[in-house]
Design an enzyme around this catalytic site. Sequence first.
Site, mmCIF file in Angstrom:
data_model
loop_
_atom_site.group_PDB
_atom_site.id
_atom_site.type_symbol
_atom_site.label_atom_id
_atom_site.label_comp_id
_atom_site.label_asym_id
_atom_site.label_seq_id
_atom_site.Cartn_x
_atom_site.Cartn_y
_atom_site.Cartn_z
ATOM 1 C CG HIS A 26 40.019 -31.538 22.798
ATOM 2 N ND1 HIS A 26 40.610 -31.882 23.988
ATOM 3 C CD2 HIS A 26 38.699 -31.869 22.912
ATOM 4 C CE1 HIS A 26 39.698 -32.410 24.791
ATOM 5 N NE2 HIS A 26 38.533 -32.409 24.166
ATOM 6 C CG HIS A 257 35.628 -31.430 19.816
ATOM 7 N ND1 HIS A 257 35.703 -30.077 19.996
ATOM 8 C CD2 HIS A 257 35.508 -31.984 21.058
ATOM 9 C CE1 HIS A 257 35.637 -29.817 21.300
ATOM 10 N NE2 HIS A 257 35.502 -30.964 21.957
ATOM 11 C CD GLU A 404 23.924 -13.375 41.265
ATOM 12 O OE1 GLU A 404 22.958 -12.908 41.893
ATOM 13 O OE2 GLU A 404 23.829 -13.826 40.097
ATOM 14 C CG HIS A 466 16.788 -15.444 49.151
ATOM 15 N ND1 HIS A 466 15.916 -16.006 48.241
ATOM 16 C CD2 HIS A 466 17.205 -14.271 48.594
ATOM 17 C CE1 HIS A 466 15.803 -15.206 47.191
ATOM 18 N NE2 HIS A 466 16.575 -14.153 47.378
#
Length: 654
Positions: A26, A257, A404, A466
């Site tokens: 890249h 890129h 999280e 959950h």
Amino acid sequence: MTNETNMANAIRALTMDAVQAANSGHPGAPMGMADVATVLFNRFMGIDPSADKWADRDRFVMSAGHGSMLVYSINHLLGYSDMDMNQIRNFRQMGYRTAGHPEYGHAMGIEVTTGPLGQGISTAVGMALAERMHNARFGDDLVDHYTYVIAGDGCLMEGISHEAIDFAGNMGLGRLVVMWDDNSITIDGAVNLSSSMNQQMRFEAAGWHVQSVDGHDKDAVAAAIEAARKDPRPSMIACKTIIGYGSPNKQGTSATHGAPLGADEIALTREALGWPHAPFEIPAEVYADWHAITARGKEARLAWAQRLAGSAKSEAFNASLAAPDASALDAAINAYKHRLSTDAPKVATRKASQMALEIVNATLPNTIGGSADLTGSNLTKTSGMETVTRDNYTGNYIYYGVREHGMAAAMNGIALHGGFLAYGGTFLVFADYCRGAMRLSALMGLPVSYVMTHDSIGLGEDGPTHQPVETIASLRAMPNTWVFRPADVVETAESWQIAATSKTTPSVHCLSRQGLPCLRTKHTDANMVSRGAYVLRDTAGERDVTLIATGSEVEIAINAAEALAKDGIKACVVSAPCFELFATQDAAYRDEVLGSAPRVGVEAAIEQSWGKLLGGNSAFVGMTGFGASAPINELYTHFGITAEAVATAAKNLL
């Protein structure tokens, strides 16, 4: 006076030549951000390649990790001893340090593994927070450095960036400076194909100091960095750049890129940049300019070393960066285990974890705990812990909010910075929200601890959203990760004893919501969890069947063994709290534990990952699909995870 244009063009030349030689890579980002990076290193960075782990060095994070040749070029030009030109010539080749993306531990001067976009900037937030916490303990003389990040459009599109940016703003991390490569290009084309976000306003809304500059105007870049360093808020500098800068026909397009420029375009680029030198050839005067940065950094490090030597806090400072005091923790945990085996408390293993952490946190002075808005459920905060805030970096407990993934990345950053042992909690099912950063914990070899509670259908009424039936298996599939599922208070303490003294392996503690009896009522100094699996209930004479269980289901296996004994069937019970550690034991021990009799595995989760333990003549009692919302006892009966079911499975094998 250094020639920053030639210094930057050296980065561009090495990048396009290395990518061309590899026929992959890249070039766009390194060529576009070469001016910004040159100004940063030439005028601001405090580093010493001859002492690459100097504790008070500035940190540089290439969050847009695909632009790795920016890092390798700079490290070569600075004179890192392990980054000679042969490494550059062999970019992306087997056996060389110059991997496709920067890999922590592969070479000096690489602060963090990046490539999964968004991870670098988010990990850098943890580094910057650790710097402030370390500074609060040891003062400006010993801890006084910055964390600099180059991030691309992709990093800022990733969801984790929002978590990290918000958290950093709330924490007031003024030593964090992010330079956004604002080149308006993605792989698919222009950024506006997929985003119309005003990034400056987003950062401002999160409480950051924000500036915008021409990324090719070196003095403007320098002025912006200087202003960022003076502002008490974290800073974002939007650097408007041209991707693939210098390439006459490809700059400013997605063509630069992720592909080589091609020999003809490279020749034209050399001409456009006024760089007449052959591939992989750097003039002596350019090396001299880059080496001046190294000399300045070494002088600063030596002055710092003198301050450290004369400091009353030198011993404590060095201890904070050293390995944990394993002998002290061993003694404390052993004494604690003795009390547990005598008292035999029945508690949830999430509570057992908090009890063990009371010992760990009282013994090791530099633990940093936290939770993603579940402190009262994960039980990660122990007595006497103080909250880390923008006004109190001396604290040792972090409220990460409902972030999280950001929490996991921040803990990686804290571990990488050094000075602290980080652990953080959430529900086990939300390991999937942490996954990208957890994988990097394992890949980088960081001894971060993940406290993951509510580990099965045993959480009850919250239901299948959950209940992590498949999560444990997926975590066991991850290399270099210890997945602990302890059966009682003693195994939980032993799991923490291992995790807190780990050198290069992260730990996941899968902990129950429901109370579990103490099964280890006879004290042993030996850490049985360290064997991965062991015989918990033996038989008199040769066994007829082996029942293998983890966590909350070990009690079920014990009850099944007792029921089988009434029918004259001798069942040995094996507790297997950590499959990964068991796999490292020698064959003789594994054979002794597992035996040759038929085997029944018991876990309130799916069977995947149990194959090696069960073998051919076996059965599994566990989950085959998602859970349900109901009281715990009804759930275990409904899904057939009972002592009766285990006993029946055993009989069917005989």
